[in-house]
Design a protein around this motif. Structure first.
Motif, mmCIF file in Angstrom:
data_model
loop_
_atom_site.group_PDB
_atom_site.id
_atom_site.type_symbol
_atom_site.label_atom_id
_atom_site.label_comp_id
_atom_site.label_asym_id
_atom_site.label_seq_id
_atom_site.Cartn_x
_atom_site.Cartn_y
_atom_site.Cartn_z
ATOM 1 N N ILE A 6 0.761 -1.250 0.191
ATOM 2 C CA ILE A 6 0.180 0.088 -0.275
ATOM 3 C C ILE A 6 1.240 0.711 0.022
ATOM 4 O O ILE A 6 0.513 2.639 -1.022
ATOM 5 C CB ILE A 6 -0.325 0.037 1.301
ATOM 6 N N LYS A 7 1.792 0.996 0.746
ATOM 7 C CA LYS A 7 2.990 2.089 0.547
ATOM 8 C C LYS A 7 3.037 2.427 -0.191
ATOM 9 O O LYS A 7 3.663 3.414 -0.756
ATOM 10 C CB LYS A 7 3.529 2.037 1.549
ATOM 11 N N LEU A 8 3.943 1.909 -0.852
ATOM 12 C CA LEU A 8 4.793 1.213 -2.414
ATOM 13 C C LEU A 8 3.411 2.135 -3.983
ATOM 14 O O LEU A 8 4.056 2.556 -5.065
ATOM 15 C CB LEU A 8 5.310 0.139 -3.001
ATOM 16 N N LEU A 9 2.551 2.121 -3.050
ATOM 17 C CA LEU A 9 0.859 1.945 -4.225
ATOM 18 C C LEU A 9 1.102 3.592 -3.966
ATOM 19 O O LEU A 9 1.005 4.190 -4.891
ATOM 20 C CB LEU A 9 -0.338 1.593 -3.705
ATOM 21 N N ALA A 12 3.842 5.652 -5.650
ATOM 22 C CA ALA A 12 4.546 5.208 -6.873
ATOM 23 C C ALA A 12 3.364 6.632 -7.521
ATOM 24 O O ALA A 12 2.881 7.072 -7.960
ATOM 25 C CB ALA A 12 4.020 4.047 -7.853
ATOM 26 N N ALA A 13 2.115 6.450 -7.002
ATOM 27 C CA ALA A 13 1.122 7.664 -7.148
ATOM 28 C C ALA A 13 1.580 9.095 -7.058
ATOM 29 O O ALA A 13 1.532 9.796 -8.100
ATOM 30 C CB ALA A 13 -0.069 6.943 -6.565
ATOM 31 N N ALA A 14 2.230 9.110 -5.677
ATOM 32 C CA ALA A 14 2.854 10.833 -5.152
ATOM 33 C C ALA A 14 3.883 10.973 -6.560
ATOM 34 O O ALA A 14 3.872 12.076 -7.361
ATOM 35 C CB ALA A 14 3.546 10.697 -4.437
ATOM 36 N N THR A 15 4.875 9.753 -7.069
ATOM 37 C CA THR A 15 5.534 10.188 -8.269
ATOM 38 C C THR A 15 5.275 10.520 -9.426
ATOM 39 O O THR A 15 5.695 11.820 -10.196
ATOM 40 C CB THR A 15 6.671 8.833 -8.002
ATOM 41 N N CYS A 16 4.230 10.002 -9.869
ATOM 42 C CA CYS A 16 3.579 10.448 -11.009
ATOM 43 C C CYS A 16 2.663 12.276 -11.096
ATOM 44 O O CYS A 16 2.908 12.380 -12.200
ATOM 45 C CB CYS A 16 1.906 9.207 -11.439
ATOM 46 N N LEU A 54 0.061 19.598 5.491
ATOM 47 C CA LEU A 54 -0.150 19.509 5.963
ATOM 48 C C LEU A 54 -1.133 17.984 7.238
ATOM 49 O O LEU A 54 -0.994 17.901 8.357
ATOM 50 C CB LEU A 54 -1.184 21.006 6.953
ATOM 51 N N TYR A 55 -2.079 18.008 6.253
ATOM 52 C CA TYR A 55 -2.662 17.016 6.528
ATOM 53 C C TYR A 55 -2.011 15.438 6.706
ATOM 54 O O TYR A 55 -1.748 14.777 7.734
ATOM 55 C CB TYR A 55 -4.023 16.495 5.683
ATOM 56 N N GLY A 56 -0.641 15.618 5.435
ATOM 57 C CA GLY A 56 -0.201 14.296 5.862
ATOM 58 C C GLY A 56 0.973 14.411 7.025
ATOM 59 O O GLY A 56 1.006 13.880 7.307
ATOM 60 N N LEU A 57 1.901 15.937 6.961
ATOM 61 C CA LEU A 57 1.971 15.931 8.126
ATOM 62 C C LEU A 57 1.565 15.626 9.846
ATOM 63 O O LEU A 57 1.840 14.726 10.642
ATOM 64 C CB LEU A 57 2.498 17.335 8.579
ATOM 65 N N LEU A 58 0.113 16.309 10.183
ATOM 66 C CA LEU A 58 -0.379 15.272 11.131
ATOM 67 C C LEU A 58 -0.711 14.101 10.468
ATOM 68 O O LEU A 58 -1.067 13.401 12.065
ATOM 69 C CB LEU A 58 -1.704 16.303 11.510
ATOM 70 N N SER A 59 -1.048 13.248 10.082
ATOM 71 C CA SER A 59 -1.412 11.937 9.780
ATOM 72 C C SER A 59 -0.349 11.168 9.353
ATOM 73 O O SER A 59 -1.032 9.981 10.181
ATOM 74 C CB SER A 59 -2.676 11.262 8.862
ATOM 75 N N GLY A 60 1.096 11.788 9.590
ATOM 76 C CA GLY A 60 1.812 11.016 9.217
ATOM 77 C C GLY A 60 2.149 10.023 8.323
ATOM 78 O O GLY A 60 2.575 8.580 8.055
ATOM 79 N N ASP A 61 1.391 10.466 7.084
ATOM 80 C CA ASP A 61 1.580 9.843 5.893
ATOM 81 C C ASP A 61 2.918 10.525 4.919
ATOM 82 O O ASP A 61 2.765 11.211 4.214
ATOM 83 C CB ASP A 61 -0.127 10.184 5.294
ATOM 84 N N ALA A 62 3.284 9.344 4.855
ATOM 85 C CA ALA A 62 4.994 10.088 3.757
ATOM 86 C C ALA A 62 4.357 10.048 2.610
ATOM 87 O O ALA A 62 5.065 10.680 2.385
ATOM 88 C CB ALA A 62 5.998 8.375 3.992
ATOM 89 N N PRO A 63 4.229 9.327 1.935
ATOM 90 C CA PRO A 63 3.652 9.421 0.853
ATOM 91 C C PRO A 63 3.237 10.946 -0.007
ATOM 92 O O PRO A 63 3.736 11.405 -0.471
ATOM 93 C CB PRO A 63 2.574 8.124 -0.031
ATOM 94 N N LEU A 64 2.155 11.420 1.141
ATOM 95 C CA LEU A 64 1.476 12.683 0.858
ATOM 96 C C LEU A 64 2.244 13.592 1.343
ATOM 97 O O LEU A 64 2.456 14.446 0.676
ATOM 98 C CB LEU A 64 -0.142 11.995 1.810
#
Length: 86
Positions: A6-9, A12-16, A54-64
């Motif tokens: 799921i993290k790899l996905l 990959a989406a983030a890269t695109c 900000l959302y990604g930082l607060l939720s700890g979502d590295a790809p975001l």
């Protein structure tokens, strides 16, 4: 599904979506022209990217976080050049 997959996905989406801004950034940089770029669209886009970051930082979502930080630099650069070059 495996959390690693799921993290790899996500990465990959983030890269695109991040790499998609590079050609526009390069074109505006080289031509010093942003005449056909919508100011309103990039103002809203950069704001949205900042909120996602900000959302990604607060939720700890590295790809975001990674995607939105890099994309915000690219879109912010395009916005800066739009304001500078018109």
């Amino acid at each position: 599904m495996d959390p690693f997959v799921i993290k790899l996905l996500g990465f990959a989406a983030a890269t695109c979506t991040t790499v998609a801004y590079a050609p526009q950034f390069i074109k505006v940089w080289k031509t010093r022209s942003a005449r056909d770029i919508s100011l309103g669209m990039f103002l809203v886009m950069v704001l949205g990217l900042a909120l996602w970051l900000l959302y990604g930082l607060l939720s700890g979502d590295a790809p975001l976080v990674a995607a939105n930080a890099i994309t915000m630099l690219l879109a912010g650069g395009i916005l800066f050049m739009k304001l500078k070059y018109g």
